[in-house]
Design a protein around this motif. Structure first.
Motif, PDB file in Angstrom:
ATOM      1  N   GLU A  44     -16.604 -67.952   9.866  1.00 23.05           N
ATOM      2  CA  GLU A  44     -14.954 -67.555   9.919  1.00 23.05           C
ATOM      3  C   GLU A  44     -13.873 -68.607   9.943  1.00 23.05           C
ATOM      4  O   GLU A  44     -13.075 -68.455  10.690  1.00 23.05           O
ATOM      5  CB  GLU A  44     -14.666 -66.530  10.995  1.00 23.05           C
ATOM      6  N   ILE A  45     -14.310 -69.700   9.101  1.00 20.36           N
ATOM      7  CA  ILE A  45     -13.276 -70.842   9.245  1.00 20.36           C
ATOM      8  C   ILE A  45     -12.865 -71.006   7.582  1.00 20.36           C
ATOM      9  O   ILE A  45     -13.791 -70.895   6.932  1.00 20.36           O
ATOM     10  CB  ILE A  45     -14.073 -72.195   9.454  1.00 20.36           C
ATOM     11  N   THR A  46     -11.460 -71.173   7.649  1.00 18.62           N
ATOM     12  CA  THR A  46     -10.885 -71.270   6.359  1.00 18.62           C
ATOM     13  C   THR A  46     -10.749 -72.777   5.904  1.00 18.62           C
ATOM     14  O   THR A  46     -10.036 -73.483   6.580  1.00 18.62           O
ATOM     15  CB  THR A  46      -9.741 -70.595   5.978  1.00 18.62           C
ATOM     16  N   LEU A  47     -11.452 -73.137   4.869  1.00 16.74           N
ATOM     17  CA  LEU A  47     -11.371 -74.468   4.414  1.00 16.74           C
ATOM     18  C   LEU A  47     -10.667 -74.813   3.401  1.00 16.74           C
ATOM     19  O   LEU A  47     -10.710 -74.124   2.368  1.00 16.74           O
ATOM     20  CB  LEU A  47     -12.984 -75.014   4.031  1.00 16.74           C
ATOM     21  N   VAL A  48      -9.645 -75.624   3.559  1.00 14.27           N
ATOM     22  CA  VAL A  48      -8.568 -75.992   2.447  1.00 14.27           C
ATOM     23  C   VAL A  48      -8.340 -77.260   2.156  1.00 14.27           C
ATOM     24  O   VAL A  48      -7.954 -78.083   3.205  1.00 14.27           O
ATOM     25  CB  VAL A  48      -7.078 -75.277   2.796  1.00 14.27           C
ATOM     26  N   VAL A  49      -8.614 -77.839   0.930  1.00 16.56           N
ATOM     27  CA  VAL A  49      -8.296 -79.051   0.547  1.00 16.56           C
ATOM     28  C   VAL A  49      -6.791 -79.306   0.351  1.00 16.56           C
ATOM     29  O   VAL A  49      -6.202 -78.471  -0.553  1.00 16.56           O
ATOM     30  CB  VAL A  49      -9.050 -79.881  -0.727  1.00 16.56           C
ATOM     31  N   VAL A  50      -6.151 -80.361   0.815  1.00 17.40           N
ATOM     32  CA  VAL A  50      -4.558 -80.396   0.752  1.00 17.40           C
ATOM     33  C   VAL A  50      -3.882 -81.847   0.136  1.00 17.40           C
ATOM     34  O   VAL A  50      -4.975 -82.560   0.657  1.00 17.40           O
ATOM     35  CB  VAL A  50      -3.679 -80.088   2.000  1.00 17.40           C
TER      36      VAL A  50
END
Length: 172
Positions: free
Chosen positions: A47-53
């Protein structure tokens, strides 16, 4: 990317930061497609949201919080991904576990329990932070200890409740 698209991304990041209780800044660059897919799957399961920014857009989003995240700005170099979570130590444990077979992700910084942690050397400290559920469990165990003492005294005193009540009333 035009100005409107950048503003939408900044607004989305700002919303995500304000809603997440904790977040980790990591470097997952140079991971191949298979390893990246495994990391994304592991994040989803935890339940971890991984986002490249983009660092510049992330910094603009962080700046909207009036200096609260100023200590993180120095970590915004090279490639950055964010792990958003509601459970404080889960990303640190996931990173440690993942690094048994891969050199990345590398922890750049984290915002956990309203504190800022900088650098990969903080991974052990972050994974050792107890979650809310773990703290509640510890408190329950501590509260059970006096009850066990009373039960033990009852059993050793021949189950005489009057003696226990008298002893407890004398303590007041």
């Amino acid at each position: 990317m035009n100005r409107d698209e950048k503003n939408r991304i900044i607004d989305h990041l700002t919303d995500s930061i304000s809603q997440a209780k904790h977040f980790y800044l990591t470097d997952i660059s140079d991971l191949n497609a298979e390893t990246t897919s495994k990391l994304r799957r592991a994040c989803f399961e935890k339940e971890i949201t991984l986002v490249v920014v983009k660092n510049t857009l992330l910094q603009k989003a962080l700046e909207k919080f009036d200096g609260k995240f100023e200590g993180l700005y120095g970590a915004l170099k090279d490639s950055t991904s964010i792990m958003f979570t509601d459970r404080n130590n889960i990303p640190a444990k996931l990173i440690k576990d993942f690094r048994k077979t891969s050199p990345k992700p590398v922890l750049k910084a984290a915002y956990v329990e309203e504190s800022i942690y900088i650098g990969d050397d903080q991974l052990d400290a972050l994974s050792g932070i107890k979650s809310k559920e773990e703290l509640i469990g510890d408190i329950i165990l501590l509260l059970q200890s006096p009850a066990r003492n009373v039960i033990s005294a009852l059993q050793s005193g021949g189950n005489k409740l009057a003696g226990i009540v008298k002893t407890l009333s004398e303590k007041d």
